[in-house]
Design a protein around this motif. Structure first.
Motif, PDB file in Angstrom:
ATOM      1  N   LYS A 290     -24.040  36.692 -28.313  1.00  0.00           N
ATOM      2  CA  LYS A 290     -22.669  35.822 -27.144  1.00  0.00           C
ATOM      3  C   LYS A 290     -21.682  36.359 -27.318  1.00  0.00           C
ATOM      4  O   LYS A 290     -21.038  36.873 -26.329  1.00  0.00           O
ATOM      5  CB  LYS A 290     -23.510  34.143 -27.074  1.00  0.00           C
ATOM      6  CG  LYS A 290     -22.798  33.915 -25.534  1.00  0.00           C
ATOM      7  CD  LYS A 290     -22.702  32.166 -25.590  1.00  0.00           C
ATOM      8  CE  LYS A 290     -22.484  31.591 -24.805  1.00  0.00           C
ATOM      9  NZ  LYS A 290     -22.902  30.137 -24.370  1.00  0.00           N
ATOM     10  N   ASP A 291     -20.997  36.241 -28.620  1.00  0.00           N
ATOM     11  CA  ASP A 291     -20.186  36.657 -28.353  1.00  0.00           C
ATOM     12  C   ASP A 291     -19.091  38.072 -27.896  1.00  0.00           C
ATOM     13  O   ASP A 291     -18.734  38.671 -27.411  1.00  0.00           O
ATOM     14  CB  ASP A 291     -19.139  36.240 -29.548  1.00  0.00           C
ATOM     15  CG  ASP A 291     -19.184  34.952 -29.599  1.00  0.00           C
ATOM     16  OD1 ASP A 291     -18.771  34.242 -28.683  1.00  0.00           O
ATOM     17  OD2 ASP A 291     -18.882  34.275 -31.027  1.00  0.00           O
TER      18      ASP A 291
ATOM     19  N   ASP B 123     -28.451  30.319 -35.691  1.00  0.00           N
ATOM     20  CA  ASP B 123     -27.651  29.806 -34.828  1.00  0.00           C
ATOM     21  C   ASP B 123     -26.483  30.857 -34.557  1.00  0.00           C
ATOM     22  O   ASP B 123     -25.857  30.743 -33.044  1.00  0.00           O
ATOM     23  CB  ASP B 123     -27.155  28.424 -35.108  1.00  0.00           C
ATOM     24  CG  ASP B 123     -28.224  27.535 -34.498  1.00  0.00           C
ATOM     25  OD1 ASP B 123     -29.485  27.940 -34.055  1.00  0.00           O
ATOM     26  OD2 ASP B 123     -28.442  26.552 -34.823  1.00  0.00           O
ATOM     27  N   ARG B 124     -25.618  31.230 -36.002  1.00  0.00           N
ATOM     28  CA  ARG B 124     -24.619  32.020 -36.237  1.00  0.00           C
ATOM     29  C   ARG B 124     -25.610  32.985 -35.683  1.00  0.00           C
ATOM     30  O   ARG B 124     -23.973  33.564 -34.507  1.00  0.00           O
ATOM     31  CB  ARG B 124     -24.461  32.325 -37.465  1.00  0.00           C
ATOM     32  CG  ARG B 124     -23.256  30.759 -38.017  1.00  0.00           C
ATOM     33  CD  ARG B 124     -23.033  30.775 -39.449  1.00  0.00           C
ATOM     34  NE  ARG B 124     -21.549  31.771 -39.136  1.00  0.00           N
ATOM     35  CZ  ARG B 124     -21.080  32.433 -40.060  1.00  0.00           C
ATOM     36  NH1 ARG B 124     -21.611  31.925 -41.357  1.00  0.00           N
ATOM     37  NH2 ARG B 124     -19.548  33.092 -40.254  1.00  0.00           N
TER      38      ARG B 124
ATOM     39  N   TYR C 121     -18.597  39.039 -38.556  1.00  0.00           N
ATOM     40  CA  TYR C 121     -18.213  37.667 -37.924  1.00  0.00           C
ATOM     41  C   TYR C 121     -16.580  37.615 -38.305  1.00  0.00           C
ATOM     42  O   TYR C 121     -16.390  37.049 -37.796  1.00  0.00           O
ATOM     43  CB  TYR C 121     -18.495  36.596 -40.067  1.00  0.00           C
ATOM     44  CG  TYR C 121     -20.588  36.702 -39.123  1.00  0.00           C
ATOM     45  CD1 TYR C 121     -20.390  36.428 -37.734  1.00  0.00           C
ATOM     46  CD2 TYR C 121     -21.068  35.911 -39.893  1.00  0.00           C
ATOM     47  CE1 TYR C 121     -22.028  36.174 -38.104  1.00  0.00           C
ATOM     48  CE2 TYR C 121     -22.852  35.752 -39.439  1.00  0.00           C
ATOM     49  CZ  TYR C 121     -23.044  35.477 -37.938  1.00  0.00           C
ATOM     50  OH  TYR C 121     -24.183  35.512 -38.129  1.00  0.00           O
TER      51      TYR C 121
ATOM     52  N   ARG D 174     -24.184  32.742 -31.510  1.00  0.00           N
ATOM     53  CA  ARG D 174     -23.048  33.060 -31.566  1.00  0.00           C
ATOM     54  C   ARG D 174     -22.154  34.047 -30.785  1.00  0.00           C
ATOM     55  O   ARG D 174     -21.543  34.504 -30.107  1.00  0.00           O
ATOM     56  CB  ARG D 174     -22.546  31.696 -31.736  1.00  0.00           C
ATOM     57  CG  ARG D 174     -22.537  30.285 -31.829  1.00  0.00           C
ATOM     58  CD  ARG D 174     -21.364  29.703 -32.379  1.00  0.00           C
ATOM     59  NE  ARG D 174     -21.508  29.338 -33.958  1.00  0.00           N
ATOM     60  CZ  ARG D 174     -22.619  28.690 -34.531  1.00  0.00           C
ATOM     61  NH1 ARG D 174     -23.450  28.093 -33.995  1.00  0.00           N
ATOM     62  NH2 ARG D 174     -22.035  29.036 -35.855  1.00  0.00           N
TER      63      ARG D 174
END
Length: 515
Positions: free
Chosen positions: A307-308, A300-301, A352, A304
């Motif tokens: 997507k970012d 999931d991370r 991240y 994301r």
């Protein structure tokens, strides 16, 4: 975009150095031109690899001091006109280390791609095959269109930097138009710069080159070790020249029954499986997994993050930024080998925090870019050979209709691999067939090795290759492992089976399983 996920991870050795520094501070005919099989090779010390081969320094001697030697072999540009123009094919070898009276012959390697340079890859992994060198000269080559063998040339280094920064997974009409325009420009550059060679880089041409190589080396049989795309090349050779096949091993096996679309869909499933296995492995460690609390959280991370990055890239290798596409290809490169999962964890952890350098180095490796900003011609050759081989031509409307199935196969890789199918749209040379013919009645046993955790050439392809080669020819061995390929995992069971066959002629029992 081309489909670089087909590439064998031969560049991982060089990548490890950069990352470590970053992280720590039916019977065909033989050639009709009689002088081609009779040509004498002039073996000399190897030069430094050309830019098209990836650059770098001349290969170091093997641990026992044995030197690598290089030569060129003359081959017809057009095998339908063997008395016409010729091209030079780059070769490399290390002489057998054992007693001369036990020497079997030459063992020819192809490490995959299509588009990988055997002249640079064999010495990078040479000591892994040291046991095989006791009875064989180890030999590899740059296939036609690759490296120093009449290389296909398309965009220059600066243009490729821009090309690989594009959005390869368009979300709207404007992005779709830009991707199609960039693909058209890439293909037009290939035609402009390599028009003469493009019609003659198909796998069937390379297979005929290998039979010429067999003759020039003085071998009655072609003893062969094919990895990844090298298994497809080996299968095509066996189909064309079944009576001259010697001892042959296919590792990380391409499914010869699939169209290019089916192959891309299979890879979406394969890379998703590898990502699932990576996520499970990360969270199973004794220490905390720094990129997620559970396997699903890890994935999931990552979703994301991508997507970012689609909205706002982050700094990568200066002055370039890490885009969604670069991050996706960097993740894929790390999934080729379990040895590189630690780099994937480090790269994600840094991304991240806003630092995209590690994932970009991995992406650069997949795309053939070195730390000096120079690209090998692996992408150009990959597109040219695939488009010469694959008959289907897919347009954007077709891709959009197929997106749901690709996304079902992999939320992370599905879009990328679906859109890669447009690579051959408007290519100047027609593709040869829907899939290669590898039927080889009359050939001796060929050892076919499938890895259950292989992302790039999913395990099922090995069984299909064994079946397609024919009864009594394809002998399947299963390795229950991770990564692209089995022999380089150093698993003792796999090594013993392969070495026993190549060195002593002991054919493993069909259905043998190694874990």
């Amino acid at each position: 975009m081309p489909n670089p996920f087909r590439l064998h991870a031969a560049a991982l050795t060089a990548t490890a150095v950069v990352l470590s520094a970053l992280l720590w501070g039916c019977g065909g005919d033989s050639p009709e031109d009689e002088d081609l099989p009779d040509q004498k090779l002039s073996w000399k010390d190897c030069p430094a690899p050309s830019e098209a081969e990836g650059g770098g320094t001349a290969p170091s001697p093997l641990p026992d001091g044995a030197a690598w030697q290089c030569a060129t072999m003359r081959a017809p540009l057009d095998w339908d006109d063997p008395k016409g123009d010729t091209i030079d094919l780059a070769l490399i070898r290390a002489r057998a280390s054992g007693d001369a009276d036990r020497r079997i012959g030459s063992l020819v390697f192809n490490f995959g791609g299509p588009g990988g340079s055997g002249v640079t890859t064999l010495p990078a992994f040479g000591q892994d095959y040291d046991n095989l060198r006791t009875r064989y000269d180890l030999v590899s080559f740059d296939p036609r269109g690759v490296g120093r063998s009449a290389p296909v040339e398309c965009l220059d280094d600066k243009q490729l930097d821009t090309y690989f920064q594009q959005d390869a997974t368009p979300d709207d009409a404007a992005e779709r138009t830009e991707l199609l325009d960039n693909t058209e420009k890439f293909n037009a550059a290939c035609e402009k710069n390599s028009k003469k060679v493009l019609p003659h880089v198909a796998t069937t041409d390379a297979a005929r080159d290998m039979d010429l190589l067999r003759q020039v080396l003085g071998d009655d049989k072609l003893h062969y070790f094919g990895i990844s795309y090298g298994t497809e090349l080996g299968g095509v050779y066996a189909h064309l020249f079944p009576k001259t096949v010697g001892r042959a091993v296919f590792d990380a096996v391409v499914d010869p029954t699939q169209s290019s679309e089916q192959g891309s869909l299979g890879q979406a499933k394969g890379f998703q499986l590898a990502l699932d296995n990576y996520a499970e492995d990360c969270v199973s460690k004794v220490e905390d997994c720094p990129v997620g609390d559970s396997a699903q959280d890890v994935k999931d991370r990552i979703a994301r993050l991508l997507k970012d990055l689609d909205r706002k890239p982050i700094p990568g290798v200066f002055p370039r930024e890490l885009t969604q596409t670069a991050a996706t290809s960097g993740i894929a490169q790390a999934l080729y080998s379990k040895d590189f999962w630690e780099y994937l964890t480090e790269g994600l952890d840094q991304a991240y925090a806003g630092d995209g350098r590690v994932l970009m180095v991995l992406s650069d490796s997949l795309n053939g870019r070195n730390e000096n900003g120079e690209y090998s011609n692996i992408t150009a050759a990959n597109v040219a050979i695939n488009c010469a081989d694959d008959k289907p031509r897919y347009d954007s409307a077709y891709v959009e209709r197929r997106l749901p199935e690709f996304r079902k196969a992999s939320a992370l890789f599905g879009d990328y691999l679906a859109w890669s199918m447009i690579s051959c749209t408007d290519w100047p040379v027609a593709g040869a067939a829907d899939h290669p013919d590898v039927s080889a009645p009359g050939a001796p046993p060929i050892l076919v090795i499938g890895n259950t955790g292989d992302p790039a050439t999913p395990y099922e392809g090995a069984g299909r290759m064994a079946d397609a080669l024919g009864k009594g020819v394809g002998v399947e061995l299963t390795y229950k492992g991770q990564g692209h390929g089995a022999y380089d995992s150093k698993n003792k069971c796999v090594r013993d089976a392969v070495d026993g066959y190549l060195l002593d002629g002991r054919v493993p029992a069909a259905g043998t399983v190694c874990s």
